[in-house]
Every structure is written in C-alpha cells, then in structure tokens.
Design an enzyme around this catalytic site. Structure first.
Site, PDB file in Angstrom:
ATOM      1  N   GLY A 227      -0.498   4.466  -3.566  1.00 46.09           N
ATOM      2  CA  GLY A 227       0.214   5.237  -4.573  1.00 46.09           C
ATOM      3  C   GLY A 227       0.331   4.468  -5.873  1.00 46.09           C
ATOM      4  O   GLY A 227      -0.518   3.640  -6.209  1.00 46.09           O
ATOM      5  N   GLU A 247      -2.103  -0.337  -1.949  1.00 44.98           N
ATOM      6  CA  GLU A 247      -3.286   0.129  -2.675  1.00 44.98           C
ATOM      7  C   GLU A 247      -2.780   0.974  -3.838  1.00 44.98           C
ATOM      8  O   GLU A 247      -2.319   2.101  -3.644  1.00 44.98           O
ATOM      9  CB  GLU A 247      -4.195   0.941  -1.752  1.00 44.98           C
ATOM     10  CG  GLU A 247      -4.765   0.157  -0.585  1.00 44.98           C
ATOM     11  CD  GLU A 247      -5.672  -0.971  -0.999  1.00 44.98           C
ATOM     12  OE1 GLU A 247      -6.175  -0.945  -2.151  1.00 44.98           O
ATOM     13  OE2 GLU A 247      -5.889  -1.896  -0.199  1.00 44.98           O
ATOM     14  N   LEU A 248      -2.897   0.425  -5.054  1.00 45.30           N
ATOM     15  CA  LEU A 248      -2.201   1.026  -6.190  1.00 45.30           C
ATOM     16  C   LEU A 248      -3.185   1.602  -7.216  1.00 45.30           C
ATOM     17  O   LEU A 248      -4.231   2.102  -6.857  1.00 45.30           O
ATOM     18  CB  LEU A 248      -1.259  -0.005  -6.798  1.00 45.30           C
ATOM     19  CG  LEU A 248      -0.323  -0.680  -5.767  1.00 45.30           C
ATOM     20  CD1 LEU A 248       0.542  -1.731  -6.434  1.00 45.30           C
ATOM     21  CD2 LEU A 248       0.528   0.348  -5.045  1.00 45.30           C
ATOM     22  N   CYS A 283      -8.573   6.932  -7.362  1.00 41.40           N
ATOM     23  CA  CYS A 283      -8.180   5.595  -7.834  1.00 41.40           C
ATOM     24  C   CYS A 283      -9.334   4.876  -8.516  1.00 41.40           C
ATOM     25  O   CYS A 283      -9.122   4.095  -9.436  1.00 41.40           O
ATOM     26  CB  CYS A 283      -7.677   4.753  -6.661  1.00 41.40           C
ATOM     27  SG  CYS A 283      -6.123   5.335  -5.950  1.00 41.40           S
ATOM     28  N   GLU A 377      -3.600   4.539 -16.151  1.00 42.63           N
ATOM     29  CA  GLU A 377      -4.438   5.313 -15.255  1.00 42.63           C
ATOM     30  C   GLU A 377      -4.304   6.790 -15.601  1.00 42.63           C
ATOM     31  O   GLU A 377      -3.230   7.374 -15.455  1.00 42.63           O
ATOM     32  CB  GLU A 377      -4.028   5.072 -13.801  1.00 42.63           C
ATOM     33  CG  GLU A 377      -4.889   5.806 -12.796  1.00 42.63           C
ATOM     34  CD  GLU A 377      -4.511   5.491 -11.359  1.00 42.63           C
ATOM     35  OE1 GLU A 377      -5.416   5.427 -10.516  1.00 42.63           O
ATOM     36  OE2 GLU A 377      -3.305   5.307 -11.090  1.00 42.63           O
TER      37      GLU A 377
END
Length: 476
Positions: A227, A247-248, A283, A377
């Site tokens: 996230g 996991e970003l 991502c 992002e």
C-alpha cells in the site's frame, strides 16, 4: 448479493455491511461485511489454533495443497477474472493476465514448499568445536497478517498467502475495501484444495480499525503489507517486534539511450504498455521516461501516436486498455496534478482530460522535477517524457526521487548499462526492459520510501520462517 467474512473454514455473516460499487458503471455489486475488531480478534484466534495443524503438515502435503489450488483456479479462471474486472474496474484482458500469474504464483509456492532445506555447519572450524555436527532448519513463524491492495486483488494477495502456506504458517487477510471479493474467492479455492480449517481467514472492512488489531495482537508474528508509504510507516511504528514486509509506492523511471536508434519503435511500444497497463494503477507503472537528446523528438512523436490508439472504455470490453480509476477521488487528484504541472510550464501532448470515472491516457513533457506529477506516485494513466543530455544526466534525474522500486534502462552499450545498474537507487534494475516488469518468482522490493523487505515466492518464504540450528555432540 451479500458477502460476509471468512473464519474457521467458512463464510459467516456480519452485523454491519457496506455497499460495494463497480467503479466504472457504478452499479451495486454486493453488500460486504464491515468487520469489527472482535471479528479480527476471532480470526486471529482461529488462525493461531490452526497453526498446530499447519506446522504438522509435511512439505509434500503443503505442496500438494498449493498445486491443487493452482489447478482449481485454472478451472475457475474466467470466474476469477470477471470478479477482478468488476470490483477493480480492471480491463478483462488484464484481469485474465492477473489470474494466469496467480496460477504461476501458486505453482511456484508449491515448488518452494519442497525446497525448505537447511545446511550443514562444520562446528569443528571453531576452537573447541571438535566432535560436534550441526545443521539448520527453517521453521514457520505462526500467524501472518496480510494487508492487501486493490490493484492486483488476487495475485498480490496470493503473493502473501502462497509463501505463508508453503512455509507452514496460517494467514489472516485484510483486503482493500474496494476489492474483498477476490480474497473471499481465494479462501474458497484454498478450502477446496484441502487447507486445514482455520488456516486462512478474510476479514473485510476498515483498514485502520482492523489493521490496528493485527498490529497489537502478539499472536500475529508478521505483517505483510502492500500500500502507501504513509500507511506503511504507521504499521512499522505500531508493529513492535513483529516482522514486517512493506511493499509501498513508486514513480518508476526509465532511460532510452541514443544507442537504441534501430530499436526505437519496439521500445516505444513497450513503454506505452508499461505506462498505461491497468490505468496506470500499478506500483511499477512507467511514470517517468528520460530520453537522450539525440532521440528525444523521434521517441516523443512515436509515443504520442501510439498513445492515441490506446482504447478507453468499459472494462468488460475485450478492446479496452484503460478504464475508470478505482474511485472519483483518485480521478480528481490525477486531473489536479496534471492541471498544476501545466500551469507551471509542462506541455500536455495528448490526454489530460476526464473520461467516465477515469482519465484519458496522458503524455506530458517539460515537467519540472518538483511537480507532483514527477516526484509523487500518480497511480493513474499519466507519463512524462523529458529530454536528457546523456546517461549521467538520466541517472541524476532518475535517482531524484523519494522512491526506489524498479527502473528500466534501454541501452546497447554494455558498460553504460552496467554502470546504471550499479548506480540507480532501486531494488530492481531491468536492462532493455520497461520498469513495469515483474515475474512472480523473482525478488521484488524497494529502497527508500518504496518499502522494506522482499517478496517473490522464495524470498517471501525466507521472511516468513525462523532459522533454527541444532548441534550434536557425538564425542561427549
């Protein structure tokens, strides 16, 4: 349709529900369980009790369950793809691709379940160690808390569940509020495959409320989260001595060198796919492209032409590549960032407008490093193409980011490509590939604000086991 929470081998109704809508058509999909803190505590308790049964399974038994789950998913793949497409507004072709990858992830997990081997240690290498043999083994941790995102609701969840099962752990899933149906489907698949009762739970509902219970319960031995960096930092601050994999985010960059002149059309096509796959809600989405000044005009023109052929539409249509974003808030944020960049001197070469509940595929150039569209992002169908004078200029631009997940480098100069491989501040460098690339058995994770720890089946298993050593004194 009403869907509950999955605890102790069966789906149960909840006292409270929330309504799940299709992001593109806005039709009602289901009433979903709004799980309580007590529901989460019950799921953790059930998983903790089931851990004894999971730990007792042989490696072959765990592998067989995973292989059976892969076979069952293969049989139900179109059903799974339709679930993903509806709840995540993912174009149906991309949804089928996710299901195929999930099958592979389960198969890789089954294979790795048989490879949990330790090593022999020569204790007599140390003074006083003569007459002793030693060996290591990997033991499961216990209950794994899996907090999963909306963008790959089946495969990214399986990247947590598959390795957990392979190692002999139990798992409690807190799915994204928009995409609980895929996790419930996965729980059904594992139950049909023979997973022990209670070894998997799915608890839909509010992330902060339920995540806090996971973080504070000492029976949960590890949190695996995918996230935003902001939530990831909160989880890490709350988790205490639990193991954590985060996991970003990312704003993945790539470079195209002037040595690639003969392969430019192929590179452009790969980059367009990398930028707009699943609406840019990936991502690893190719967000920043830096092109050597000798090729810049040619690359830019070809990229814009191919982008204009990217189809926006209903995710159920076979021709659709880009569809609505996950919600209207995301749509407005992306449009605001484009507008802000344009006001500060960026040029919009195509797109930049809303369509349905989404945004048309958008290409910008002359984007400043400090623009949100560059340094944050986007998580939408937006890409920037900027000119650089050489590889070092590209490295400086690519590393000027709070993120560091994947980077792509296109070059026919081996020395230059390897130099960039060493100097780029990311977890994975893909030479002659776009950064929007992941195979499900490769190590995967980032540096800086992109994360902490590694996924990829073998590597996730390592982080879901405890290393134990046993020594034998055979001389007395």
């Amino acid at each position: 349709m009403q869907r509950g929470l999955f605890i102790n081998g069966e789906e149960k109704p909840a006292k409270e529900t929330y309504t799940l809508y299709h992001p593109h058509t806005e039709e009602k999909l289901a009433d979903i369980a709004e799980s309580s803190k007590d529901n989460m505590a019950e799921a953790i308790s059930s998983a903790d009790k089931a851990f004894k049964d999971m730990k007792a399974l042989t490696s072959k038994q765990r592998a067989d369950i995973l292989f059976k789950a892969a076979d069952r998913l293969t049989e139900r793949q179109e059903e799974a793809a339709e679930i993903i497409s509806k709840e995540a507004s993912k174009p149906i072709k991309a949804a089928r691709g996710e299901v195929n990858r999930t099958v592979q992830t389960l198969q890789f997990s089954g294979e790795e379940a048989k490879r949990l081997n330790g090593e022999y240690l020569s204790l007599d290498a140390a003074e006083g160690g003569a007459g002793r043999d030693a060996f290591t083994m990997n033991e499961p941790l216990g209950v794994i808390g899996a907090i999963t995102p909306f963008n790959f609701p089946l495969n990214l969840t399986t990247h947590k569940v598959g390795p957990a099962v392979a190692a002999g752990n139990t798992v409690v899933i807190k799915p994204a509020e928009q995409t609980p149906l895929s996790s419930l489907f996965l729980a059904d698949i594992f139950t049909e495959a023979g997973l022990p009762k209670g070894a998997i739970a799915v608890i839909p509902g509010d992330g902060p409320t339920l995540g806090e219970v996971m973080n504070q319960d000492e029976r949960v031995k590890k949190i695996s989260f995918t996230g935003s960096p902001e939530v990831g930092k909160l989880i890490k601050s709350q988790a205490g001595l639990k193991r954590v994999t985060l996991e970003l985010g990312s704003n993945a960059a790539m470079y195209v060198d002037n040595s690639c002149v003969d392969d430019l059309d192929n590179i452009v096509q790969k980059a367009v796919t990398g930028a707009f796959a699943y609406n840019g809600q990936v991502c690893l989405s190719t967000q920043r492209i830096y092109v050597h000044e000798d090729l810049f005009d040619s690359f830019k023109q070809a990229f814009v032409e191919k982008t204009k052929n990217v189809t926006f539409g209903d995710p159920s249509e076979e021709s659709t590549v880009v569809s609505s974003l996950i919600n209207k808030k995301s749509q407005q944020r992306v449009l605001d960032w484009i507008k802000e960049a344009k006001a500060n001197g960026a040029d919009v070469l195509t797109g930049g407008e809303s369509a349905g509940n989404g945004v048309l595929p958008t290409v910008l150039t002359n984007v400043g490093r400090d623009e949100k569209i560059s340094c944050n992002e986007v998580f939408g169908p937006v890409v920037l193409i900027n000119k650089v004078k050489d590889a070092q200029d590209a490295i400086d631009n690519m590393n000027d980011s709070r993120y560091g997940l994947n980077a792509g480098v296109f070059s026919n100069n081996l020395r230059q490509a390897m130099k960039m491989g060493h100097e780029l501040e990311v977890g994975q460098v893909l030479i002659n590939d776009v950064p929007t690339l992941r195979f499900d058995h490769m190590p995967y994770g980032g540096v800086k604000d992109s994360g902490y720890g590694r996924e990829g089946v073998k590597y996730a298993i390592d982080e879901m086991t405890e290393l134990k050593m046993i020594s034998i004194n055979y001389e007395g």
